[in-house]
Write a protein that holds these residues in place. Structure first.
Motif, PDB file in Angstrom:
ATOM      1  N   PHE A 117       0.852  -1.195   0.000  1.00  0.00           N
ATOM      2  CA  PHE A 117       0.000   0.000   0.000  1.00  0.00           C
ATOM      3  C   PHE A 117       0.884   1.240   0.000  1.00  0.00           C
ATOM      4  O   PHE A 117       2.099   1.142   0.238  1.00  0.00           O
ATOM      5  CB  PHE A 117      -0.911   0.012   1.237  1.00  0.00           C
ATOM      6  CG  PHE A 117      -1.892  -1.116   1.249  1.00  0.00           C
ATOM      7  CD1 PHE A 117      -3.042  -1.074   0.474  1.00  0.00           C
ATOM      8  CD2 PHE A 117      -1.647  -2.245   2.020  1.00  0.00           C
ATOM      9  CE1 PHE A 117      -3.930  -2.143   0.467  1.00  0.00           C
ATOM     10  CE2 PHE A 117      -2.532  -3.313   2.022  1.00  0.00           C
ATOM     11  CZ  PHE A 117      -3.676  -3.262   1.243  1.00  0.00           C
ATOM     12  N   ALA A 118       0.252   2.398  -0.193  1.00  0.00           N
ATOM     13  CA  ALA A 118       0.987   3.671  -0.183  1.00  0.00           C
ATOM     14  C   ALA A 118       1.551   3.952   1.204  1.00  0.00           C
ATOM     15  O   ALA A 118       1.098   3.373   2.202  1.00  0.00           O
ATOM     16  CB  ALA A 118       0.032   4.793  -0.599  1.00  0.00           C
ATOM     17  N   GLY A 154      -0.065   4.631   5.638  1.00  0.00           N
ATOM     18  CA  GLY A 154      -1.177   3.812   6.139  1.00  0.00           C
ATOM     19  C   GLY A 154      -0.684   2.865   7.224  1.00  0.00           C
ATOM     20  O   GLY A 154       0.519   2.815   7.526  1.00  0.00           O
ATOM     21  N   THR A 195      -0.220  -0.404   7.354  1.00  0.00           N
ATOM     22  CA  THR A 195       0.740  -1.434   6.957  1.00  0.00           C
ATOM     23  C   THR A 195       2.133  -0.835   6.857  1.00  0.00           C
ATOM     24  O   THR A 195       3.127  -1.406   7.331  1.00  0.00           O
ATOM     25  CB  THR A 195       0.321  -2.054   5.606  1.00  0.00           C
ATOM     26  OG1 THR A 195      -1.084  -2.347   5.667  1.00  0.00           O
ATOM     27  CG2 THR A 195       1.080  -3.319   5.306  1.00  0.00           C
ATOM     28  N   ALA A 253      -9.024   1.059   0.706  1.00  0.00           N
ATOM     29  CA  ALA A 253      -7.720   0.879   0.053  1.00  0.00           C
ATOM     30  C   ALA A 253      -7.766  -0.164  -1.067  1.00  0.00           C
ATOM     31  O   ALA A 253      -6.753  -0.793  -1.375  1.00  0.00           O
ATOM     32  CB  ALA A 253      -6.674   0.520   1.095  1.00  0.00           C
ATOM     33  N   SER A 256      -8.809  -5.124   0.544  1.00  0.00           N
ATOM     34  CA  SER A 256      -7.997  -4.514   1.618  1.00  0.00           C
ATOM     35  C   SER A 256      -8.766  -4.628   2.946  1.00  0.00           C
ATOM     36  O   SER A 256      -9.942  -5.011   2.964  1.00  0.00           O
ATOM     37  CB  SER A 256      -7.718  -3.047   1.294  1.00  0.00           C
ATOM     38  OG  SER A 256      -8.937  -2.325   1.297  1.00  0.00           O
ATOM     39  N   VAL A 257      -8.108  -4.271   4.031  1.00  0.00           N
ATOM     40  CA  VAL A 257      -8.773  -4.341   5.343  1.00  0.00           C
ATOM     41  C   VAL A 257      -9.918  -3.330   5.423  1.00  0.00           C
ATOM     42  O   VAL A 257     -11.013  -3.641   5.895  1.00  0.00           O
ATOM     43  CB  VAL A 257      -7.753  -4.096   6.478  1.00  0.00           C
ATOM     44  CG1 VAL A 257      -8.467  -3.800   7.787  1.00  0.00           C
ATOM     45  CG2 VAL A 257      -6.862  -5.309   6.647  1.00  0.00           C
ATOM     46  N   SER A 258      -9.650  -2.099   4.957  1.00  0.00           N
ATOM     47  CA  SER A 258     -10.700  -1.071   5.031  1.00  0.00           C
ATOM     48  C   SER A 258     -11.907  -1.502   4.197  1.00  0.00           C
ATOM     49  O   SER A 258     -13.061  -1.347   4.625  1.00  0.00           O
ATOM     50  CB  SER A 258     -10.152   0.270   4.560  1.00  0.00           C
ATOM     51  OG  SER A 258      -9.346   0.088   3.417  1.00  0.00           O
ATOM     52  N   THR A 298      -4.769   3.508   2.890  1.00  0.00           N
ATOM     53  CA  THR A 298      -5.593   4.412   3.695  1.00  0.00           C
ATOM     54  C   THR A 298      -4.798   5.621   4.190  1.00  0.00           C
ATOM     55  O   THR A 298      -5.374   6.519   4.799  1.00  0.00           O
ATOM     56  CB  THR A 298      -6.277   3.667   4.860  1.00  0.00           C
ATOM     57  OG1 THR A 298      -5.301   2.892   5.551  1.00  0.00           O
ATOM     58  CG2 THR A 298      -7.386   2.787   4.359  1.00  0.00           C
ATOM     59  N   GLY A 299      -3.478   5.654   3.913  1.00  0.00           N
ATOM     60  CA  GLY A 299      -2.708   6.878   4.180  1.00  0.00           C
ATOM     61  C   GLY A 299      -3.281   8.017   3.345  1.00  0.00           C
ATOM     62  O   GLY A 299      -3.743   9.035   3.891  1.00  0.00           O
ATOM     63  N   ASP A 340     -11.044   1.827   9.424  1.00  0.00           N
ATOM     64  CA  ASP A 340      -9.597   1.628   9.261  1.00  0.00           C
ATOM     65  C   ASP A 340      -8.941   1.113  10.521  1.00  0.00           C
ATOM     66  O   ASP A 340      -9.497   1.201  11.618  1.00  0.00           O
ATOM     67  CB  ASP A 340      -8.916   2.918   8.808  1.00  0.00           C
ATOM     68  CG  ASP A 340      -7.542   2.643   8.172  1.00  0.00           C
ATOM     69  OD1 ASP A 340      -7.254   1.468   7.836  1.00  0.00           O
ATOM     70  OD2 ASP A 340      -6.757   3.589   8.015  1.00  0.00           O
ATOM     71  N   GLN A 341      -7.758   0.594  10.330  1.00  0.00           N
ATOM     72  CA  GLN A 341      -6.967   0.081  11.453  1.00  0.00           C
ATOM     73  C   GLN A 341      -6.518   1.258  12.319  1.00  0.00           C
ATOM     74  O   GLN A 341      -6.131   2.309  11.803  1.00  0.00           O
ATOM     75  CB  GLN A 341      -5.757  -0.683  10.898  1.00  0.00           C
ATOM     76  CG  GLN A 341      -6.170  -1.946  10.169  1.00  0.00           C
ATOM     77  CD  GLN A 341      -5.086  -2.435   9.234  1.00  0.00           C
ATOM     78  OE1 GLN A 341      -5.031  -2.066   8.059  1.00  0.00           O
ATOM     79  NE2 GLN A 341      -4.208  -3.257   9.748  1.00  0.00           N
TER      80      GLN A 341
HETATM   81  C1  MLT Z   1      -6.146  -1.427   4.329  1.00  0.00           C
HETATM   82  O1  MLT Z   1      -7.209  -0.841   4.316  1.00  0.00           O
HETATM   83  O2  MLT Z   1      -5.987  -2.540   3.865  1.00  0.00           O
HETATM   84  C2  MLT Z   1      -4.947  -0.741   4.902  1.00  0.00           C
HETATM   85  O3  MLT Z   1      -5.355   0.273   5.740  1.00  0.00           O
HETATM   86  C3  MLT Z   1      -4.149  -0.224   3.770  1.00  0.00           C
HETATM   87  C4  MLT Z   1      -2.939   0.492   4.211  1.00  0.00           C
HETATM   88  O4  MLT Z   1      -2.182  -0.030   5.015  1.00  0.00           O
HETATM   89  O5  MLT Z   1      -2.735   1.612   3.720  1.00  0.00           O
END
Ligand code: MLT
Length: 325
Positions: free
Chosen positions: A37-38, A41, A43, A158, A162-164, A188-189, A205-206
């Motif tokens: 990912f960017a 975020g 990760t 994302a 993705s997790v989000s 998500t950054g 989001d995380q």
């Molecule tokens: C996700 O939604 O999978 C993560 O938040 C992506 C990320 O780490 O930017």
């Protein structure tokens, strides 16, 4: 015959020495840790904290490389199809390892049977967060607003898988608004930047990347989807306290390498991760961001593999149905 025996013994001794030499030599050059990912975020943040300490243990730099795209599957594919020599590893998560297989039918990697787990790096509770001036004041008002005004709400994520995306897909399914407008980002950054500037309404989001913004009140958090409140954000209620008890999901991040990575190399990476997670400075940085530090058993390759499978089994029926809608 004597000659043959001596010859064999010498050859065996050489092989053993070669093996020992190979074991002691890794790593001889920098290791790439792909973040799919960017930058900015969760990760990326966890990868940078952990890799810095792993570099000290390994005696070589663990360099984070952001390879974003397709909900994290582009970067994970790159990492898991690299040479299995320990010089390319990946920081993945609940999305790339447990959700993506059910959302991408042609996925080029298999997290259950086709990769080498190194270990769980952290549990990352999920928050429902919104732009600071979004009208709903609490979770109950948010739920009512979203149901009444689906056309006025944009959700950020994302990328599919993705997790989000995964956690908001579960939320939208539970609220009965599966078709709510969603906007995909490379992580998500960047999504968080747009949430702070008010261009999108909400995301799931995380905690790692949003905790600081919630504390600074540049965004607001309606609830945390865990059984307990987070010590990092003690004022944020759980979904149970806030009136949506059925919405509970735990996310996490962890490290994997290509299948076939030699055992001595795996052992060194496992040891470096373990040492990083035992380091007081690393622990403090992760805990301040709301990360849950894995227990010794959870962070082993087998413990991590079991978690990936458990969550894949849980998510597959729901997500397979969601992507067909
Ligand atoms: C996700 O939604 O999978 C993560 O938040 C992506 C990320 O780490 O930017």
């Amino acid at each position: 015959m004597k000659k043959l025996v001596y010859g064999l013994a010498a050859a065996l001794a050489l092989t053993a020495a070669g093996g020992a030499l190979a074991q002691s030599k890794y790593p001889e050059k920098p290791i790439t840790m792909i973040v799919p990912f960017a930058a900015g975020g969760p990760t990326d943040i966890i990868a940078r904290i952990v890799s810095e300490n792993m570099s000290k243990t390994l005696g070589q730099q663990v360099v984070v490389e952001n390879v974003a795209g397709a909900g994290g599957t582009t970067g994970i594919t790159r990492a898991l199809t690299a040479a299995p020599d320990g010089y390319t590893i990946a920081m993945g998560h609940l999305g790339t390892f447990s959700a993506a297989p059910s959302t991408y039918p042609n996925l080029k990697y298999d997290p259950i049977n086709g990769m080498q787990t190194i270990g769980l790096a952290g549990g990352t509770p999920i928050l429902i967060v919104a732009k600071k001036d979004f009208a709903p004041k609490d979770l109950k008002e948010f739920v009512a607003f979203v149901k009444a005004n689906p056309d006025k709400v944009n959700e950020a994520h994302a990328g599919v898988g993705s997790v989000s995306w995964t956690t908001c897909t579960l939320l939208k399914g539970q609220l009965g608004v599966p078709k709510l407008n969603s906007v995909a980002y490379r992580g998500t950054g960047p999504a968080l930047n747009d949430l702070v500037s008010g261009q999108i309404e909400f995301m799931c989001d995380q905690i790692v990347s949003v905790a600081e913004q919630v504390k600074a009140k540049t965004i607001k958090a309606y609830a945390i989807a865990s059984a307990e409140r987070s010590p990092a954000l003690p004022d944020v209620p759980t979904t149970k306290e806030a009136g949506l008890p059925e919405y509970q999901i735990e996310a996490w991040n962890g490290i994997a390498a290509p299948k076939g990575t030699p055992k001595d190399v795996v052992d060194k990476l496992v040891d470096a991760l373990d040492k990083a997670l035992n380091d007081e400075g690393v622990k403090k940085r992760l805990l301040d961001l709301g990360t849950v530090i894995p227990t010794a058993a959870e962070r082993t390759p087998d413990g991590f593999a079991a978690l990936i499978k458990r969550d894949a089994d849980k998510l597959t029926p729901v997500l397979s149905a969601a992507v067909k809608q």
